[in-house]
Scaffold this motif. Structure first.
Motif, PDB file in Angstrom:
ATOM      1  N   LYS A   1     -26.428 -12.459 -12.472  1.00  0.00           N
ATOM      2  CA  LYS A   1     -27.793 -12.514 -11.938  1.00  0.00           C
ATOM      3  C   LYS A   1     -27.967 -13.748 -11.063  1.00  0.00           C
ATOM      4  CE  LYS A   1     -32.091 -11.091 -11.709  1.00  0.00           C
ATOM      5  NZ  LYS A   1     -32.450  -9.842 -10.993  1.00  0.00           N
ATOM      6  N   GLN A   2     -27.418 -14.880 -11.493  1.00  0.00           N
ATOM      7  CA  GLN A   2     -27.486 -16.091 -10.688  1.00  0.00           C
ATOM      8  C   GLN A   2     -26.856 -15.860  -9.312  1.00  0.00           C
ATOM      9  OE1 GLN A   2     -25.909 -19.607 -12.633  1.00  0.00           O
ATOM     10  NE2 GLN A   2     -26.950 -19.153 -14.556  1.00  0.00           N
ATOM     11  N   SER A   3     -25.693 -15.233  -9.308  1.00  0.00           N
ATOM     12  CA  SER A   3     -24.981 -14.978  -8.056  1.00  0.00           C
ATOM     13  C   SER A   3     -25.765 -14.039  -7.153  1.00  0.00           C
ATOM     14  CB  SER A   3     -23.601 -14.386  -8.349  1.00  0.00           C
ATOM     15  OG  SER A   3     -22.808 -15.289  -9.087  1.00  0.00           O
ATOM     16  N   ALA A   4     -26.375 -13.016  -7.747  1.00  0.00           N
ATOM     17  CA  ALA A   4     -27.144 -12.048  -6.959  1.00  0.00           C
ATOM     18  C   ALA A   4     -28.348 -12.715  -6.303  1.00  0.00           C
ATOM     19  CB  ALA A   4     -27.593 -10.894  -7.847  1.00  0.00           C
ATOM     20  N   ILE A   5     -29.025 -13.567  -7.053  1.00  0.00           N
ATOM     21  CA  ILE A   5     -30.185 -14.268  -6.504  1.00  0.00           C
ATOM     22  C   ILE A   5     -29.758 -15.241  -5.412  1.00  0.00           C
ATOM     23  CG2 ILE A   5     -31.998 -15.955  -7.046  1.00  0.00           C
ATOM     24  CD1 ILE A   5     -32.335 -14.536  -9.733  1.00  0.00           C
ATOM     25  N   MET A   6     -28.664 -15.968  -5.635  1.00  0.00           N
ATOM     26  CA  MET A   6     -28.178 -16.892  -4.615  1.00  0.00           C
ATOM     27  C   MET A   6     -27.802 -16.159  -3.338  1.00  0.00           C
ATOM     28  SD  MET A   6     -27.589 -19.782  -3.352  1.00  0.00           S
ATOM     29  CE  MET A   6     -28.131 -20.721  -4.777  1.00  0.00           C
ATOM     30  N   LYS A   7     -27.212 -14.970  -3.470  1.00  0.00           N
ATOM     31  CA  LYS A   7     -26.843 -14.183  -2.295  1.00  0.00           C
ATOM     32  C   LYS A   7     -28.077 -13.860  -1.460  1.00  0.00           C
ATOM     33  CE  LYS A   7     -24.235 -10.069  -0.895  1.00  0.00           C
ATOM     34  NZ  LYS A   7     -23.456  -8.896  -1.370  1.00  0.00           N
ATOM     35  N   GLU A   8     -29.176 -13.540  -2.116  1.00  0.00           N
ATOM     36  CA  GLU A   8     -30.422 -13.267  -1.395  1.00  0.00           C
ATOM     37  C   GLU A   8     -30.999 -14.540  -0.797  1.00  0.00           C
ATOM     38  OE1 GLU A   8     -33.352 -10.245  -2.600  1.00  0.00           O
ATOM     39  OE2 GLU A   8     -32.321 -10.271  -4.535  1.00  0.00           O
ATOM     40  N   LEU A   9     -30.929 -15.628  -1.545  1.00  0.00           N
ATOM     41  CA  LEU A   9     -31.468 -16.893  -1.054  1.00  0.00           C
ATOM     42  C   LEU A   9     -30.763 -17.360   0.216  1.00  0.00           C
ATOM     43  CD1 LEU A   9     -31.964 -18.900  -4.381  1.00  0.00           C
ATOM     44  CD2 LEU A   9     -33.760 -18.207  -2.785  1.00  0.00           C
ATOM     45  N   GLU A  10     -29.489 -17.053   0.320  1.00  0.00           N
ATOM     46  CA  GLU A  10     -28.736 -17.459   1.509  1.00  0.00           C
ATOM     47  C   GLU A  10     -29.287 -16.830   2.785  1.00  0.00           C
ATOM     48  OE1 GLU A  10     -24.287 -18.341   1.111  1.00  0.00           O
ATOM     49  OE2 GLU A  10     -24.602 -16.718  -0.328  1.00  0.00           O
TER      50      GLU A  10
ATOM     51  N   LYS B   1     -39.651 -18.539  -7.114  1.00  0.00           N
ATOM     52  CA  LYS B   1     -40.064 -18.664  -8.517  1.00  0.00           C
ATOM     53  C   LYS B   1     -38.849 -18.586  -9.439  1.00  0.00           C
ATOM     54  CE  LYS B   1     -43.066 -16.532 -11.991  1.00  0.00           C
ATOM     55  NZ  LYS B   1     -44.011 -15.412 -12.264  1.00  0.00           N
ATOM     56  N   GLU B   2     -37.943 -17.658  -9.148  1.00  0.00           N
ATOM     57  CA  GLU B   2     -36.751 -17.487  -9.971  1.00  0.00           C
ATOM     58  C   GLU B   2     -35.828 -18.696  -9.908  1.00  0.00           C
ATOM     59  OE1 GLU B   2     -35.668 -14.224 -11.890  1.00  0.00           O
ATOM     60  OE2 GLU B   2     -37.736 -14.915 -11.974  1.00  0.00           O
ATOM     61  N   SER B   3     -35.856 -19.429  -8.811  1.00  0.00           N
ATOM     62  CA  SER B   3     -34.949 -20.576  -8.661  1.00  0.00           C
ATOM     63  C   SER B   3     -35.203 -21.651  -9.710  1.00  0.00           C
ATOM     64  CB  SER B   3     -35.095 -21.182  -7.259  1.00  0.00           C
ATOM     65  OG  SER B   3     -36.362 -21.795  -7.080  1.00  0.00           O
ATOM     66  N   TYR B   4     -36.411 -21.705 -10.245  1.00  0.00           N
ATOM     67  CA  TYR B   4     -36.742 -22.729 -11.250  1.00  0.00           C
ATOM     68  C   TYR B   4     -36.227 -22.369 -12.640  1.00  0.00           C
ATOM     69  CZ  TYR B   4     -39.657 -25.223  -7.928  1.00  0.00           C
ATOM     70  OH  TYR B   4     -40.084 -25.956  -6.860  1.00  0.00           O
TER      71      TYR B   4
ATOM     72  N   PRO C   1     -28.782 -28.112 -15.239  1.00  0.00           N
ATOM     73  CA  PRO C   1     -27.463 -28.189 -15.878  1.00  0.00           C
ATOM     74  C   PRO C   1     -26.895 -26.842 -16.309  1.00  0.00           C
ATOM     75  CG  PRO C   1     -29.160 -28.957 -17.378  1.00  0.00           C
ATOM     76  CD  PRO C   1     -29.828 -28.784 -16.042  1.00  0.00           C
ATOM     77  N   TYR C   2     -27.721 -25.809 -16.351  1.00  0.00           N
ATOM     78  CA  TYR C   2     -27.270 -24.508 -16.844  1.00  0.00           C
ATOM     79  C   TYR C   2     -26.967 -23.504 -15.738  1.00  0.00           C
ATOM     80  CZ  TYR C   2     -29.011 -26.592 -21.120  1.00  0.00           C
ATOM     81  OH  TYR C   2     -29.217 -27.458 -22.173  1.00  0.00           O
ATOM     82  N   VAL C   3     -27.089 -23.917 -14.488  1.00  0.00           N
ATOM     83  CA  VAL C   3     -26.703 -23.044 -13.383  1.00  0.00           C
ATOM     84  C   VAL C   3     -25.206 -23.193 -13.150  1.00  0.00           C
ATOM     85  CG1 VAL C   3     -26.937 -22.586 -10.912  1.00  0.00           C
ATOM     86  CG2 VAL C   3     -28.961 -23.107 -12.284  1.00  0.00           C
ATOM     87  N   ASN C   4     -24.533 -22.069 -12.981  1.00  0.00           N
ATOM     88  CA  ASN C   4     -23.088 -22.065 -12.808  1.00  0.00           C
ATOM     89  C   ASN C   4     -22.671 -22.902 -11.600  1.00  0.00           C
ATOM     90  OD1 ASN C   4     -20.379 -20.925 -11.859  1.00  0.00           O
ATOM     91  ND2 ASN C   4     -20.654 -19.925 -13.837  1.00  0.00           N
ATOM     92  N   GLY C   5     -21.586 -23.662 -11.768  1.00  0.00           N
ATOM     93  CA  GLY C   5     -21.102 -24.521 -10.698  1.00  0.00           C
ATOM     94  C   GLY C   5     -20.723 -23.773  -9.439  1.00  0.00           C
ATOM     95  N   ILE C   6     -20.271 -22.529  -9.578  1.00  0.00           N
ATOM     96  CA  ILE C   6     -19.911 -21.726  -8.415  1.00  0.00           C
ATOM     97  C   ILE C   6     -21.158 -21.401  -7.599  1.00  0.00           C
ATOM     98  CG2 ILE C   6     -18.960 -19.496  -7.691  1.00  0.00           C
ATOM     99  CD1 ILE C   6     -17.200 -19.603 -10.208  1.00  0.00           C
ATOM    100  N   VAL C   7     -22.248 -21.121  -8.276  1.00  0.00           N
ATOM    101  CA  VAL C   7     -23.517 -20.848  -7.597  1.00  0.00           C
ATOM    102  C   VAL C   7     -23.997 -22.097  -6.877  1.00  0.00           C
ATOM    103  CG1 VAL C   7     -25.939 -20.222  -7.953  1.00  0.00           C
ATOM    104  CG2 VAL C   7     -24.145 -19.027  -9.223  1.00  0.00           C
ATOM    105  N   LYS C   8     -23.876 -23.247  -7.527  1.00  0.00           N
ATOM    106  CA  LYS C   8     -24.274 -24.505  -6.892  1.00  0.00           C
ATOM    107  C   LYS C   8     -23.424 -24.784  -5.662  1.00  0.00           C
ATOM    108  CE  LYS C   8     -25.968 -26.757 -11.108  1.00  0.00           C
ATOM    109  NZ  LYS C   8     -25.761 -27.857 -12.075  1.00  0.00           N
ATOM    110  N   ALA C   9     -22.125 -24.539  -5.776  1.00  0.00           N
ATOM    111  CA  ALA C   9     -21.224 -24.774  -4.646  1.00  0.00           C
ATOM    112  C   ALA C   9     -21.611 -23.901  -3.457  1.00  0.00           C
ATOM    113  CB  ALA C   9     -19.783 -24.498  -5.064  1.00  0.00           C
ATOM    114  N   THR C  10     -22.002 -22.676  -3.725  1.00  0.00           N
ATOM    115  CA  THR C  10     -22.433 -21.772  -2.666  1.00  0.00           C
ATOM    116  C   THR C  10     -23.653 -22.328  -1.941  1.00  0.00           C
ATOM    117  OG1 THR C  10     -21.618 -19.870  -3.920  1.00  0.00           O
ATOM    118  CG2 THR C  10     -23.184 -19.419  -2.151  1.00  0.00           C
ATOM    119  N   ALA C  11     -24.594 -22.863  -2.724  1.00  0.00           N
ATOM    120  CA  ALA C  11     -25.795 -23.456  -2.137  1.00  0.00           C
ATOM    121  C   ALA C  11     -25.452 -24.686  -1.307  1.00  0.00           C
ATOM    122  CB  ALA C  11     -26.785 -23.828  -3.237  1.00  0.00           C
TER     123      ALA C  11
END
Length: 318
Positions: free
Chosen positions: A157-166, A145-148, A184-194
């Motif tokens: 917060k974005q990084s913390a959620i991505m860490k869990e999603l991994e 739900k948070e991913s949307y 467009p508003y998600v940080n590029g570093i978070v996208k790169a991690t995904a």
């Protein structure tokens, strides 16, 4: 005469106070006294009472730590083995608990009472496993739900959620990252991690991505990780060759900045860094007193504009 004042290393006094609290059901109050007494003397009976108090207040990890001091003692009696198995369950060490349940069939002769006790521990194991699985599924649904709406959150917060999603199963991870990559508003570093996980898993198919204010698409199965990217390796080699030996502190500062830029440029690094040598030269000029770029050098100018664009993206998205 007034209240008794404990002398330093007064084991008996600490033990007395601990047991008075323990026997009256005041487990929380007993802990400081048990701790002091146990620090002075690691008595087996004190160990079991201290462990029991910790277990009763939900300090399961600490209870296991203390019980492990006298592990052989807990294996010597069936009642203690039952208790130790319950501690393992509460610490979510399910495999060890299952092994303990199997082992007891060989070690302890079963009576009607002991059979009922071990059955109760087996039930505790199954209940705790079901509880953890339910909590896990609920957490995954929350993350999906948070991913949307990840773009509405801070970078932290974005990084913390991505860490869990991994850590979630790949199929669910794919479901979660599609809206993340296109936001467009998600940080590029978070996208790169995904994207790196998608690439590692060789995920087939196309994914839409909003990258550097452009709508693009990627095929993760064709990508490599940032670390293994040929251009990344060339840039890092050149940085080391040119700077590390002469100025180690400057080299470390530059590596941090370069690594951050790689994350922002991924997965289109090769489109931006058309010349690793000139890209490294740009960093050298940025860290030197004179950072003027020759107008005649079109390729370097183009990469310089990209470098400035990356920095602006970092400022906009953090």
């Amino acid at each position: 005469m007034g209240e008794t004042v404990p002398f330093p290393k007064n084991y008996e006094w600490y033990k007395k106070e601990a047991m008075e609290c323990f026997l009256s059901g005041r487990m929380e109050d007993s802990i400081p006294f048990f701790e002091e007494a146990y620090r002075l003397e690691q008595d087996e009976l004190l160990n079991t009472n201290y462990t029991t108090a910790l277990y009763q207040i939900g300090e399961y990890e600490k209870a296991k730590e203390i019980a492990d001091d006298k592990y052989s003692f807990y294996e010597s009696e069936e009642s203690l083995a039952l208790f130790y198995t319950a501690i393992l369950i509460k610490c979510h060490l399910f495999l060890q608990a299952e092994q303990a349940l199997l082992f007891r069939k060989k070690k302890y002769p079963l009576t009607d009472t002991s059979e009922a006790n071990w059955t109760a521990v087996q039930s505790l194991l199954e209940e705790e496993q079901a509880k953890i699985e339910l909590e896990k599924q609920q957490r995954i649904q929350y993350l999906l739900k948070e991913s949307y709406s990840l773009g509405d959150k801070s970078f932290a917060k974005q990084s913390a959620i991505m860490k869990e999603l991994e850590e979630i199963p790949l199929e669910l991870f794919i479901e979660a990252v599609r809206p993340i990559l296109a936001n467009p508003y998600v940080n590029g570093i978070v996208k790169a991690t995904a994207i790196e996980r998608l690439a590692f898993e060789k995920v087939q198919g196309s994914f839409d991505i909003y990258w550097m204010k452009e709508k693009r698409s990627i095929q993760p199965c064709t990508l490599t990780s940032i670390k293994k990217h040929k251009i990344v390796q060339e840039v890092m080699f050149l940085l080391s060759e040119r700077i590390e030996q002469t100025n180690p502190s400057l080299y470390q500062a530059m590596v941090q900045e370069v690594s951050l830029h790689f994350f922002m440029l991924y997965p289109f690094i090769e489109e931006v860094i058309t010349s690793p040598t000139e890209w490294v030269g740009l960093y050298q000029k940025r860290y030197s007193e004179s950072n003027q770029i020759e107008e005649s050098d079109y390729e370097t100018n183009e990469m310089n504009r990209w470098m400035q664009k990356v920095e602006q993206e970092l400022m906009d998205l953090t």
